[in-house]
Design an enzyme around this catalytic site. Structure first.
Site, mmCIF file in Angstrom:
data_model
loop_
_atom_site.group_PDB
_atom_site.id
_atom_site.type_symbol
_atom_site.label_atom_id
_atom_site.label_comp_id
_atom_site.label_asym_id
_atom_site.label_seq_id
_atom_site.Cartn_x
_atom_site.Cartn_y
_atom_site.Cartn_z
ATOM 1 C CE1 TYR A 88 -3.639 2.601 0.648
ATOM 2 C CE2 TYR A 88 -2.255 3.373 2.452
ATOM 3 C CZ TYR A 88 -3.341 3.547 1.618
ATOM 4 O OH TYR A 88 -4.113 4.678 1.731
ATOM 5 C CG ASP A 115 5.890 3.750 0.781
ATOM 6 O OD1 ASP A 115 6.217 4.427 1.781
ATOM 7 O OD2 ASP A 115 4.713 3.630 0.380
ATOM 8 C CE LYS A 174 1.030 5.181 8.104
ATOM 9 N NZ LYS A 174 1.004 4.295 6.965
HETATM 10 C C1 LIG Z 1 0.415 4.828 5.574
HETATM 11 C C2 LIG Z 1 1.196 4.582 4.347
HETATM 12 C C3 LIG Z 1 1.162 5.454 3.246
HETATM 13 C C4 LIG Z 1 0.194 6.618 3.181
HETATM 14 O O1 LIG Z 1 0.433 7.556 4.166
HETATM 15 P P1 LIG Z 1 -0.770 8.567 4.572
HETATM 16 O O2 LIG Z 1 -0.113 9.502 5.508
HETATM 17 O O3 LIG Z 1 -1.837 7.715 5.172
HETATM 18 O O4 LIG Z 1 -1.221 9.224 3.322
HETATM 19 C C5 LIG Z 1 2.024 5.232 2.200
HETATM 20 N N1 LIG Z 1 2.854 4.188 2.193
HETATM 21 C C6 LIG Z 1 2.907 3.314 3.219
HETATM 22 C C7 LIG Z 1 3.878 2.183 3.180
HETATM 23 C C8 LIG Z 1 2.057 3.466 4.309
HETATM 24 O O5 LIG Z 1 2.065 2.559 5.290
#
Ligand SMILES: *Cc1c(COP(=O)(O)O)cnc(C)c1O
Length: 432
Positions: free
Chosen positions: A139, A234, A262
């Site tokens: 994701y 990511d 995060k």
């Molecule tokens: C949470 C997440 C996102 C998206 O971040 P948001 O702040 O919710 O837009 C993107 N990549 C990864 C791996 C994530 O866990």
């Protein structure tokens, strides 16, 4: 059901600002939260829970950590937003780059979605190519190009995974299986010169915890280098979580771009993307790739991020998170054994996934048994009733924080044992 939840449902779609919060995968009305401190979260009825969600990843220090609250409060007194470069941005940028030494520049944005979306634009702008590659089970936020699922049959190009995403756009996203070097080699052989980037969570933690083999990640690096595509890690979850320099540090693999979020904002909205100067300087104002944000580099979010990274830099923090992780994993595994139930625990440091299926833990989304979801719903309800706040989906991970203690972990394990016992009675038979 609290009256707050009834009001939430009347005023907001599904009662939430982000879908998984609505508890649809586990059933029941979600508690509405009033406050949280340390490892505990309290709802509007005054019920307290040990929190294993941690706001889905940011809260590695726990809720309302005194140093973070102090830093944000101090920053707030000096103004909430300036629309100009501020000291906090410089200080956080320097800390981030020190933890990711391959990178020479970082651009701040407000959400992980924005960080990944912008990194892809940069990759497309820098390579002059349009196609991107993602993996089934990863994701990367909700931007259009990434709300895409694998095509059927041999087609690797993606199809929309949400209404409102144009198929023409989804078709530019190739979707591959994790843990499969052959499929990646085949795609590069066919389309290598059209690929702008390969985007992966080096520790996929959004569809369970699908721990990848180093050889697989190394193969992606090799293929990208050979074909002139960029490798994007990511690390929105794994950054600062599994090590100061995330999976980039742990694997020793150098990506071209890293996305962070995060933990970076310490509970405030901050995210970013980083890479070598030559690549990052392609961004406006120095280069042709446009990306901007009114609240980007917000001084309160920068203050929370700085305080969080500084607290994490104290000696022994990652060792402490690992020890807690071991305690929770061991406790859950022993409880499962005593209850004669089948499940497997996947864990890296303070990230843990309880997979209600047979060992070994899967490394690709195809290996995740969807049947575990119903059993998970029962477990979730039983644990919530016993004061443990677990993610409301079978395919979400649990996060420990430095605010959790061995006593919290012991409470979680005994609630888990009781929940297993209650669930077994309720169904009238031990389940396997
Ligand atoms: C949470 C997440 C996102 C998206 O971040 P948001 O702040 O919710 O837009 C993107 N990549 C990864 C791996 C994530 O866990």
């Amino acid at each position: 059901m609290s009256s707050w939840w009834q009001r939430a449902e009347r005023a907001m779609p599904g009662g939430v600002s982000s879908p998984v919060r609505a508890f649809r995968a586990v059933g029941g009305a979600p508690p509405v939260i009033a406050r949280a401190h340390g490892a505990e979260i309290v709802d509007t009825d005054g019920r307290s829970y040990i929190d294993l969600v941690g706001s889905w990843g940011p809260l590695i220090l726990g809720h309302a950590h005194p140093a973070v609250i102090e830093a944000v409060t101090r920053a707030a007194r000096d103004g909430l937003t300036f629309g100009a470069t501020c000291r906090g941005e410089v200080e956080l940028a320097e800390r981030v780059l020190a933890r990711y030494p391959f990178a020479e520049r970082v651009r701040f944005v407000s959400t992980g979605t924005e960080a990944v979306m912008s990194a892809i634009r940069l990759a497309r702008g820098a390579t002059g190519r349009n196609r991107i590659v993602k993996f089934d089970g990863c994701y990367h936020g909700h931007s259009d190009s990434l709300l895409v699922k694998a095509g059927s049959g041999l087609a690797t190009f993606g199809q929309p995974d949400s209404a409102g995403v144009p198929p023409e756009l989804a078709a530019l996203t190739e979707v591959l299986a994790l843990d499969d070097e052959g499929a990646a080699e085949e795609l590069f052989a066919r389309r290598g010169s059209e690929l702008a980037c390969v985007l992966i969570e080096p520790l996929p933690a959004n569809s369970g915890l699908l721990i990848q083999r180093l050889a697989f990640l190394s193969k992606l690096r090799e293929l990208c280098t050979r074909h002139g595509a960029l490798l994007i890690f990511d690390e929105v979850i794994s950054g600062f979580r599994v090590a100061p320099g995330g999976m980039t540090e742990l694997t020793g693999i150098t990506p071209d771009l890293v996305t962070l979020g995060k933990i970076l904002g310490g509970g405030m909205p901050a995210a970013g993307y980083l890479g070598r100067a030559q690549l990052m300087e392609q961004l406006a104002p120095n280069g042709p790739v446009y990306q901007a944000g009114t609240l980007s580099g917000n001084p309160l979010a920068m203050a929370a991020g700085i305080a969080t990274l500084d607290a994490l830099a104290a000696p022994g923090t990652y060792e402490r998170l690992e020890a807690l992780g071991v305690e929770l994993e061991t406790g859950l595994v022993q409880a499962l054994k005593r209850a004669a139930q089948t499940a497997v625990v996947a864990r890296v440091g303070s990230i843990l996934w309880l997979a209600l299926q047979r060992a070994p833990a899967p490394r690709a989304w195809a290996g995740v048994e969807r049947g575990g979801a119903k059993r998970y719903g029962e477990l979730h309800r039983e644990l919530l009733a016993r004061g443990v706040w677990l993610a409301p989906s079978a395919f979400e991970v649990a996060f420990l924080s430095l605010a959790h203690t061995s006593a919290h972990v012991a409470c979680v394990v005994s609630a888990f044992e009781a929940a297993l016992a209650a669930g077994a009675t309720a169904s009238g038979a031990a389940r396997s």
